[in-house]
Design a protein around this motif. Sequence first.
Motif, PDB file in Angstrom:
ATOM      1  N   LYS A   1      45.317  48.391  38.173  1.00 16.97           N
ATOM      2  CA  LYS A   1      44.880  49.135  36.998  1.00 16.97           C
ATOM      3  C   LYS A   1      43.551  49.816  37.335  1.00 16.97           C
ATOM      4  CE  LYS A   1      47.414  46.080  33.878  1.00 16.97           C
ATOM      5  NZ  LYS A   1      47.362  45.145  32.738  1.00 16.97           N
ATOM      6  N   ASN A   2      42.453  49.375  36.718  1.00 12.67           N
ATOM      7  CA  ASN A   2      41.161  50.012  36.969  1.00 12.67           C
ATOM      8  C   ASN A   2      40.235  49.157  37.822  1.00 12.67           C
ATOM      9  OD1 ASN A   2      41.512  52.440  35.318  1.00 12.67           O
ATOM     10  ND2 ASN A   2      41.619  50.991  33.628  1.00 12.67           N
ATOM     11  N   LEU A   3      40.797  48.202  38.537  1.00 16.55           N
ATOM     12  CA  LEU A   3      39.995  47.286  39.343  1.00 16.55           C
ATOM     13  C   LEU A   3      40.534  47.262  40.767  1.00 16.55           C
ATOM     14  CD1 LEU A   3      37.822  45.021  39.519  1.00 16.55           C
ATOM     15  CD2 LEU A   3      39.624  43.427  38.817  1.00 16.55           C
ATOM     16  N   THR A   4      39.654  47.378  41.753  1.00 13.77           N
ATOM     17  CA  THR A   4      40.052  47.314  43.158  1.00 13.77           C
ATOM     18  C   THR A   4      39.479  46.048  43.785  1.00 13.77           C
ATOM     19  OG1 THR A   4      40.174  49.720  43.349  1.00 13.77           O
ATOM     20  CG2 THR A   4      39.970  48.472  45.393  1.00 13.77           C
ATOM     21  N   LEU A   5      40.354  45.256  44.396  1.00 17.16           N
ATOM     22  CA  LEU A   5      39.966  43.978  44.974  1.00 17.16           C
ATOM     23  C   LEU A   5      40.199  43.964  46.476  1.00 17.16           C
ATOM     24  CD1 LEU A   5      41.551  41.508  42.367  1.00 17.16           C
ATOM     25  CD2 LEU A   5      39.181  42.309  42.470  1.00 17.16           C
TER      26      LEU A   5
ATOM     27  N   VAL B   1      24.368  43.617  36.493  1.00 19.59           N
ATOM     28  CA  VAL B   1      24.881  42.260  36.382  1.00 19.59           C
ATOM     29  C   VAL B   1      24.007  41.351  35.527  1.00 19.59           C
ATOM     30  CG1 VAL B   1      23.748  41.277  38.427  1.00 19.59           C
ATOM     31  CG2 VAL B   1      26.002  40.461  37.734  1.00 19.59           C
ATOM     32  N   ARG B   2      22.749  41.685  35.338  1.00 19.67           N
ATOM     33  CA  ARG B   2      21.887  40.851  34.502  1.00 19.67           C
ATOM     34  C   ARG B   2      21.650  41.473  33.131  1.00 19.67           C
ATOM     35  NH1 ARG B   2      17.483  37.561  37.877  1.00 19.67           N
ATOM     36  NH2 ARG B   2      18.275  35.958  36.494  1.00 19.67           N
ATOM     37  N   GLY B   3      22.433  42.509  32.831  1.00 27.42           N
ATOM     38  CA  GLY B   3      22.322  43.148  31.526  1.00 27.42           C
ATOM     39  C   GLY B   3      23.385  42.631  30.573  1.00 27.42           C
ATOM     40  N   PRO B   4      23.507  43.241  29.393  1.00 24.60           N
ATOM     41  CA  PRO B   4      24.512  42.813  28.421  1.00 24.60           C
ATOM     42  C   PRO B   4      25.917  43.001  28.984  1.00 24.60           C
ATOM     43  CG  PRO B   4      22.908  44.295  27.427  1.00 24.60           C
ATOM     44  CD  PRO B   4      22.678  44.353  28.900  1.00 24.60           C
ATOM     45  N   SER B   5      26.812  42.080  28.636  1.00 26.44           N
ATOM     46  CA  SER B   5      28.175  42.179  29.120  1.00 26.44           C
ATOM     47  C   SER B   5      28.934  43.248  28.358  1.00 26.44           C
ATOM     48  CB  SER B   5      28.885  40.833  28.960  1.00 26.44           C
ATOM     49  OG  SER B   5      30.188  40.893  29.477  1.00 26.44           O
ATOM     50  N   GLY B   6      29.845  43.931  29.071  1.00 22.29           N
ATOM     51  CA  GLY B   6      30.673  44.940  28.430  1.00 22.29           C
ATOM     52  C   GLY B   6      31.789  45.356  29.351  1.00 22.29           C
ATOM     53  N   GLU B   7      32.569  46.321  28.930  1.00 25.26           N
ATOM     54  CA  GLU B   7      33.694  46.778  29.726  1.00 25.26           C
ATOM     55  C   GLU B   7      33.888  48.263  29.475  1.00 25.26           C
ATOM     56  OE1 GLU B   7      38.196  45.278  29.882  1.00 25.26           O
ATOM     57  OE2 GLU B   7      36.704  43.790  30.465  1.00 25.26           O
ATOM     58  N   THR B   8      34.081  49.016  30.549  1.00 28.15           N
ATOM     59  CA  THR B   8      34.332  50.450  30.465  1.00 28.15           C
ATOM     60  C   THR B   8      35.585  50.767  31.246  1.00 28.15           C
ATOM     61  OG1 THR B   8      31.954  50.902  30.321  1.00 28.15           O
ATOM     62  CG2 THR B   8      33.398  52.737  30.900  1.00 28.15           C
TER      63      THR B   8
ATOM     64  N   GLY C   1      38.318  49.338  31.374  1.00 30.61           N
ATOM     65  CA  GLY C   1      38.914  48.143  31.953  1.00 30.61           C
ATOM     66  C   GLY C   1      38.113  47.491  33.053  1.00 30.61           C
ATOM     67  N   VAL C   2      36.968  48.066  33.444  1.00 33.22           N
ATOM     68  CA  VAL C   2      36.150  47.508  34.513  1.00 33.22           C
ATOM     69  C   VAL C   2      34.939  46.817  33.904  1.00 33.22           C
ATOM     70  CG1 VAL C   2      34.811  48.020  36.578  1.00 33.22           C
ATOM     71  CG2 VAL C   2      36.923  49.271  36.121  1.00 33.22           C
ATOM     72  N   ARG C   3      34.753  45.556  34.266  1.00 29.19           N
ATOM     73  CA  ARG C   3      33.683  44.765  33.670  1.00 29.19           C
ATOM     74  C   ARG C   3      32.325  45.169  34.235  1.00 29.19           C
ATOM     75  NH1 ARG C   3      31.397  40.390  35.512  1.00 29.19           N
ATOM     76  NH2 ARG C   3      32.992  40.066  37.101  1.00 29.19           N
ATOM     77  N   HIS C   4      31.308  45.147  33.386  1.00 31.55           N
ATOM     78  CA  HIS C   4      29.931  45.291  33.843  1.00 31.55           C
ATOM     79  C   HIS C   4      29.065  44.341  33.030  1.00 31.55           C
ATOM     80  CE1 HIS C   4      28.824  47.644  30.222  1.00 31.55           C
ATOM     81  NE2 HIS C   4      30.035  48.163  30.339  1.00 31.55           N
ATOM     82  N   GLY C   5      27.913  44.012  33.557  1.00 33.96           N
ATOM     83  CA  GLY C   5      27.025  43.080  32.868  1.00 33.96           C
ATOM     84  C   GLY C   5      27.331  41.636  33.226  1.00 33.96           C
ATOM     85  N   ARG C   6      26.521  40.735  32.700  1.00 34.42           N
ATOM     86  CA  ARG C   6      26.597  39.332  33.086  1.00 34.42           C
ATOM     87  C   ARG C   6      27.920  38.691  32.663  1.00 34.42           C
ATOM     88  NH1 ARG C   6      22.083  36.588  31.980  1.00 34.42           N
ATOM     89  NH2 ARG C   6      20.857  38.478  31.736  1.00 34.42           N
ATOM     90  N   LEU C   7      28.306  37.638  33.392  1.00 32.97           N
ATOM     91  CA  LEU C   7      29.514  36.902  33.056  1.00 32.97           C
ATOM     92  C   LEU C   7      29.325  36.138  31.758  1.00 32.97           C
ATOM     93  CD1 LEU C   7      30.513  35.338  36.516  1.00 32.97           C
ATOM     94  CD2 LEU C   7      31.562  37.294  35.376  1.00 32.97           C
ATOM     95  N   LEU C   8      30.425  35.930  31.048  1.00 34.30           N
ATOM     96  CA  LEU C   8      30.434  35.111  29.846  1.00 34.30           C
ATOM     97  C   LEU C   8      30.981  33.724  30.191  1.00 34.30           C
ATOM     98  CD1 LEU C   8      31.787  37.747  27.300  1.00 34.30           C
ATOM     99  CD2 LEU C   8      29.410  37.039  27.678  1.00 34.30           C
ATOM    100  N   PRO C   9      30.751  32.728  29.339  1.00 32.97           N
ATOM    101  CA  PRO C   9      31.188  31.367  29.663  1.00 32.97           C
ATOM    102  C   PRO C   9      32.691  31.226  29.896  1.00 32.97           C
ATOM    103  CG  PRO C   9      29.552  31.306  27.923  1.00 32.97           C
ATOM    104  CD  PRO C   9      29.878  32.749  28.142  1.00 32.97           C
ATOM    105  N   ASP C  10      33.493  32.184  29.441  1.00 37.57           N
ATOM    106  CA  ASP C  10      34.941  32.101  29.649  1.00 37.57           C
ATOM    107  C   ASP C  10      35.389  32.860  30.894  1.00 37.57           C
ATOM    108  OD1 ASP C  10      34.614  34.710  28.852  1.00 37.57           O
ATOM    109  OD2 ASP C  10      36.238  34.685  27.373  1.00 37.57           O
ATOM    110  N   TYR C  11      34.479  33.135  31.829  1.00 34.31           N
ATOM    111  CA  TYR C  11      34.835  33.993  32.963  1.00 34.31           C
ATOM    112  C   TYR C  11      35.940  33.401  33.822  1.00 34.31           C
ATOM    113  CZ  TYR C  11      32.150  31.142  36.357  1.00 34.31           C
ATOM    114  OH  TYR C  11      31.696  30.128  37.167  1.00 34.31           O
ATOM    115  N   MET C  12      36.009  32.082  33.933  1.00 31.99           N
ATOM    116  CA  MET C  12      37.072  31.489  34.747  1.00 31.99           C
ATOM    117  C   MET C  12      38.422  31.575  34.029  1.00 31.99           C
ATOM    118  SD  MET C  12      35.217  28.372  36.827  1.00 31.99           S
ATOM    119  CE  MET C  12      34.067  27.770  35.588  1.00 31.99           C
ATOM    120  N   HIS C  13      38.420  31.500  32.721  1.00 26.74           N
ATOM    121  CA  HIS C  13      39.656  31.714  31.968  1.00 26.74           C
ATOM    122  C   HIS C  13      40.141  33.153  32.141  1.00 26.74           C
ATOM    123  CE1 HIS C  13      38.529  27.943  29.988  1.00 26.74           C
ATOM    124  NE2 HIS C  13      39.786  27.882  29.563  1.00 26.74           N
TER     125      HIS C  13
END
Length: 275
Positions: A16-20, A82-89, A91-103
């Motif tokens: 999708k919008n993420l390259t790994l 990465v140390r700013g507010p979490s968000g998504e543009t 479909g691509v994540r930016h900002g710090r991880l949230l506690p549910d990041y492993m989920h």
Amino acid sequence: MPTATPSPTPTKLSLKNLTLEVAHWQPDQTIRAAHTLVFLHEGLGSVAMWRDWPARLCQRLGCAGLVYSRQGYGQSDPVTNVRGPSGETAGVRHGRLLPDYMHREALEILPTLLEALNIQRPVLVGHSDGGTIALIHASRFEVAACVVMAPHVMVEDISIQAILAARQAYEHGPLRQRLTPYHADVDCAFWQWNDVWLSEAFRGFDIRPELGSIRAPLLAIQGENDPYGTMAQIDEIARAVPQTQLLKLPNCGHSPQRDQPEAVAQAVQTFIRDL
């Protein structure tokens, strides 16, 4: 383990919008592998940080293998601000991880990756955060088996102390220099992990209620000298998942595959053979 042919050169895979960054291989192209082992790295890990252990293990077992770097690690897409507010543009994540990041990784990214590569019923091999991701995925999706090394099913005081020590080593010691060769953006890789683990919101992280849904065979491995967690981590898994096999390793820290590679490989070989 016997010497293996070198691990394949990692490539990039667009989801999708993420390259790994991924490395995907068969140990012997003339043999159809019975299982595909999917390796899920630790909180500061990447494809390169596994070194050749996955390839050697797959060769030993006659299995196919997949290793990938999560977003913000290795050569995968970065996480901006990465140390700013979490968000998504888009479909691509930016900002710090949230506690549910492993989920999110276990229930959204990993299923998409497996579908893209047509991998069905994998054997998940997870280390540390990757072990937790493996457990969460196995609680919701069908897998052939699950091997977890030093997983986190709850937050212990020992974990927080070790992660505080890692922050000191990164800011004032050699840790940043040691990690730099393994990540395109080492600060992104470190801070997205360290900040979320030391956040107040993460202290309540606890997947024990979810473990009872795991139906696949499970091997849980823990080092007796692990500074990031006690034996309670894998004992809690065994309490919730009756089919769990436990391996408790002396003279072993947080990385059993590096500290006791032969003992781990032998245990995994026996475990996979019994499938």
